[in-house]
Write a protein that holds these residues in place. Structure first.
Motif, PDB file in Angstrom:
ATOM      1  N   SER A  18       0.587  -0.850  -0.096  1.00 24.53           N
ATOM      2  CA  SER A  18       0.183  -0.215  -0.314  1.00 24.53           C
ATOM      3  C   SER A  18       1.028   1.570  -0.258  1.00 24.53           C
ATOM      4  O   SER A  18       1.150   1.480   0.852  1.00 24.53           O
ATOM      5  CB  SER A  18      -0.844   0.164   1.354  1.00 24.53           C
ATOM      6  OG  SER A  18      -1.251   1.170   1.618  1.00 24.53           O
ATOM      7  N   GLU A  41      -7.587  11.307  -0.015  1.00 28.07           N
ATOM      8  CA  GLU A  41      -7.667  10.124  -0.825  1.00 28.07           C
ATOM      9  C   GLU A  41      -8.537   9.551  -1.898  1.00 28.07           C
ATOM     10  O   GLU A  41      -8.756   9.651  -3.333  1.00 28.07           O
ATOM     11  CB  GLU A  41      -6.347   9.214  -1.067  1.00 28.07           C
ATOM     12  CG  GLU A  41      -5.443   9.809  -0.751  1.00 28.07           C
ATOM     13  CD  GLU A  41      -4.338   8.667  -0.082  1.00 28.07           C
ATOM     14  OE1 GLU A  41      -3.160   8.572  -0.121  1.00 28.07           O
ATOM     15  OE2 GLU A  41      -4.606   7.837  -0.039  1.00 28.07           O
ATOM     16  N   ALA A  84      -5.948   3.729   2.876  1.00 27.52           N
ATOM     17  CA  ALA A  84      -6.204   5.101   2.684  1.00 27.52           C
ATOM     18  C   ALA A  84      -6.835   6.414   3.368  1.00 27.52           C
ATOM     19  O   ALA A  84      -7.166   5.896   4.477  1.00 27.52           O
ATOM     20  CB  ALA A  84      -7.087   5.249   1.105  1.00 27.52           C
ATOM     21  N   THR A  89      -0.221   3.959   0.596  1.00 24.71           N
ATOM     22  CA  THR A  89      -0.274   5.140   1.984  1.00 24.71           C
ATOM     23  C   THR A  89       0.632   4.861   3.399  1.00 24.71           C
ATOM     24  O   THR A  89       0.609   5.876   3.565  1.00 24.71           O
ATOM     25  CB  THR A  89      -2.257   4.671   1.694  1.00 24.71           C
ATOM     26  OG1 THR A  89      -2.592   5.764   0.429  1.00 24.71           O
ATOM     27  CG2 THR A  89      -2.496   5.677   2.669  1.00 24.71           C
TER      28      THR A  89
END
Length: 719
Positions: free
Chosen positions: A388, A420, A416, A390
């Motif tokens: 990920s 986003e 997230a 993020t």
């Protein structure tokens, strides 16, 4: 051999001449590194294949095996949120269906569950064979919903091969589409979605209808449905069945993959990370690529970070090392704090010791702006390793408000920020598509279990040997280093106990040298201790020439205070401050602490420096108490000489001066000149500073040495 259409018929005598097909097990999820390696391997295969005949007989068959339980090296748990990105899937599909590799014939072997994020490469193959338990589309990529661009790309790839009806392709790309298999009254079977399905229902022309996927539910096709679609050419149960169906001599492993056991090299990323150390590490790794003597890297980490730019640069290299390196595995043996966490996350698989930690504050206090400036490289690392993006940013910037979200239609998990998701969905409220769950706190170091649950690590390993075995190595590989001595010094240089001992002994020997100037041996030992202390810190990446200058100036100021300006004034106080400052700065990469970890490091460095300065006191005590009585150290002490001195060796006799008074004609610091009547002789004070013109008294005469004291001080004592 007789060509018949696009196929061919071989006689019995030609049977042994059949070529074997190349089998490649497809990873899931497909990372950017995987896509690039696949491109390179297939290009080499195509180059090795001769010019394709018109009838296609010269083409090499490549079987791409999807969903195989045997292919676990990069297998993801569908629940951990890691899926093949559309960009990587589309790149592989275009590669398989393009004209550049037309000398190769691609066949998809569905041998297990294939998520819908891996559908595009399947659509790019010329033929499909399925195992009885095969499924495709088990997990919907909700990001494809209502995205016409992605749906058009699905349609474009599918039309190149024509294996799936357009309606089925649309349902695979968009989980909001309802798909039904209908049989009309005139006996025709077709697949309908959307308005076409509504029109057929309204017209009453449907004789029977089977819903394959309701609106809002992901389409899942099993082996029987794939056969009904005529997308799958055959049902197979083994590699031999696949070979029989494809009329090839057999399936052989990818010839482009490294043969034999993995050849590895070990790189230890330990201590503080700095630009110079990273350049040395990457240079050593690059040398293994140039020499072609390794196909696997094992990175051992135990670091608190130190330089964000250098760490991200190294992480990008590890995430995409080139086609000759098949695996870059990682092992966190202690900690990977701060920017060191991005280096750890760039390896795949990443294994952690049971007591190891990942993330948390480190030696480099990174601001959100610093992390934002590296976002492009972080995105590359995330794409290459299927982690990920993020969460990778969150490891470096704990202030990032990251949440776990569950897609309301597919149930897919994603990490997230609200911003986003809002940017992606536009005017659609986030809560309509995603259900927000827990806040992901990455401000403190996380355990191996937590790291695995977040997809930031791939498992645990109790030892380095276990980690090496997990990535296919028979033993811990040879370590990469310029010199063994450098590696040894770096290793012992991380010991606080050693640093304390070096400084303590150094200051003890320095005080001994100051107590008996000119003898040299204690001063030489002190110089060695201080030099080795600086070298260890220099190799560890925390000491530079500025810190050495501060330390050297501090020692120089202390010497001036002792020999030039006796007492305790500006030079003495300033020397102590500069010495402590030099020691502290050599033990850290920052000047002013900006996070909790740096504050702890500062306190630790100050305590080591101040405690080690106690060696000055210990040295003085040792000189005055022990050394005069030690035969082996008699030369290190200014003890009283024997009472009987060879009279013939005296240049002059000064015994008559004992007890007399005179006047200093030069400052005595501690030596100088004094006048006794008409005689001017050299004298030395009793370790106190005496100014010019001050009255003095002779305490003792030792050969040619006349020891004096201030006359007023003596008078004060007698009173």
């Amino acid at each position: 051999m007789l060509a018949v259409g696009s196929g061919w018929i071989a006689s019995a005598q030609d049977e042994p001449k059949r070529r074997a097909a190349i089998q490649i097990d497809m990873p899931s999820p497909i990372a950017g590194r995987d896509a690039e390696q696949l491109r390179n391997r297939l290009t080499q295969l195509a180059t090795a294949t001769g010019r394709a005949d018109i009838d296609g007989a010269a083409r090499t068959t490549v079987v791409l095996r999807f969903g195989s339980a045997n292919n676990t090296a990069n297998q993801a748990d569908p629940g951990d949120g890691r899926i093949t990105s559309f960009e990587n899937a589309f790149a592989v599909a275009r590669l398989l269906s393009g004209r550049d590799l037309r000398r190769l014939r691609f066949v998809a072997w569905l041998d297990g569950s294939v998520p819908s994020s891996d559908v595009l490469p399947v659509l790019g193959c010329e033929a499909i064979v399925v195992s009885p338990d095969a499924t495709i589309g088990m997990m919907s990529d909700s990001e494809m919903v209502d995205d016409e661009t992605i749906a058009l790309n699905y349609d474009a790839i599918a039309k190149r091969r024509g294996l799936f009806p357009p309606e089925v392709v649309r349902a695979l790309a968009d989980s909001t589409v309802e798909l039904a298999r209908v049989r009309t009254l005139d006996g025709e079977t077709q697949y309908a979605t959307g308005q076409t399905l509504d029109r057929l229902r309204a017209s009453g022309s449907i004789a029977s209808e089977t819903i394959w996927s309701a609106s809002g539910e992901p389409l899942v096709l099993d082996a029987d449905q794939l056969r009904q679609l005529s997308a799958a050419m055959a049902m197979v149960r083994s590699a031999g069945d696949v070979a029989d169906v494809l009329r090839v001599a057999g399936l052989q492993p990818d010839e482009m993959a490294p043969k034999g056991p993995a050849q590895g090299r070990l790189l230890s990323v330990t201590g503080v990370i700095g630009g110079q150390r990273v350049r040395r590490w990457t240079s050593n790794l690059a040398a293994t690529v140039e020499s072609d003597d390794a196909n696997t890297w094992l990175i051992r980490l135990d670091s608190s970070g130190g330089n964000l730019n250098a760490s991200v640069s190294m992480a990008a290299m590890l995430a995409d090392p080139g086609p000759s390196i098949q695996t870059v595995g990682g092992f966190v043996s202690g900690e990977a704090r701060g920017d060191a966490a991005i280096i750890a996350a760039a390896t795949r698989p990443l294994l952690m010791a049971p007591e190891a930690t990942l993330g948390g504050a480190g030696d480099d206090a990174m601001s959100p702006e610093d992390v934002a400036s590296q976002r492009e490289l972080i995105r590359v690392i995330a794409s290459a390793t299927n982690r990920s993006e993020t969460l990778l940013r969150g490891l470096l910037d704990p202030t990032l408000p990251i949440y776990s979200f569950t897609n309301r239609s597919s149930g897919r998990l994603r990490y997230a920020t609200l911003d986003e998701l809002s940017d992606e969905l536009g005017d659609v409220p986030v809560d309509d598509v995603w259900q927000r769950r827990e806040r992901i706190d990455l401000s403190e170091p996380i355990s191996p279990a937590r790291a695995v649950a977040l997809g930031l690590a791939d498992g645990e390993a109790s030892t380095l040997s276990t980690a090496a075995a997990a990535i296919g190595l028979n033993e811990v590989p040879e370590a990469l280093s310029d010199r063994g001595l450098v590696r040894w010094v770096e290793q012992i240089g991380r010991s606080d106990a050693l640093a304390f001992v070096l400084l303590l002994v150094g200051f003890m020997m320095l005080s001994t040298e100051l107590s008996a100037p000119g003898l040299g041996i204690p001063g030489f030992v002190a110089m060695l201790c201080f030099a080795f202390f600086f070298w260890t810190k220099f190799l560890a990446g925390t000491a530079e020439w500025l810190e050495l200058l501060a330390f050297g100036l501090g020692i120089a100021c202390l010497l001036i205070e002792v020999f030039v300006l006796p007492g305790f004034g500006v030079f003495g106080l300033g020397g102590m401050v500069l010495t402590v400052l030099g020691v502290v700065l050599m033990s850290q990469t920052f000047v002013i602490p900006r996070n909790s970890y740096q504050i702890n490091e500062l306190v630790r460095g100050i305590s080591i420096a101040i405690t080690s300065l106690g060696g000055v006191i210990l040295g003085l005590l040792a000189v005055r108490t022990f050394l005069p009585q030690a035969a082996v150290a008699a030369g290190l002490s200014m003890g009283r000489p024997d009472a009987v001195i060879d009279e013939q060796e005296r240049v002059a006799k000064f015994d008559d001066l004992i007890g007399t008074t005179g006047m200093s004609v030069t400052p005595l610091r501690p030596s100088g000149k004094a006048r006794f009547g008409d005689r001017i002789v050299g004298v030395i004070s009793d370790a106190t500073a005496i100014e010019s013109g001050q009255s003095i008294r002779v305490l003792d005469v030792q050969g040619n040495r006349i020891i004096v004291e201030a006359a007023d001080a003596s008078a004060g004592e007698s009173v």
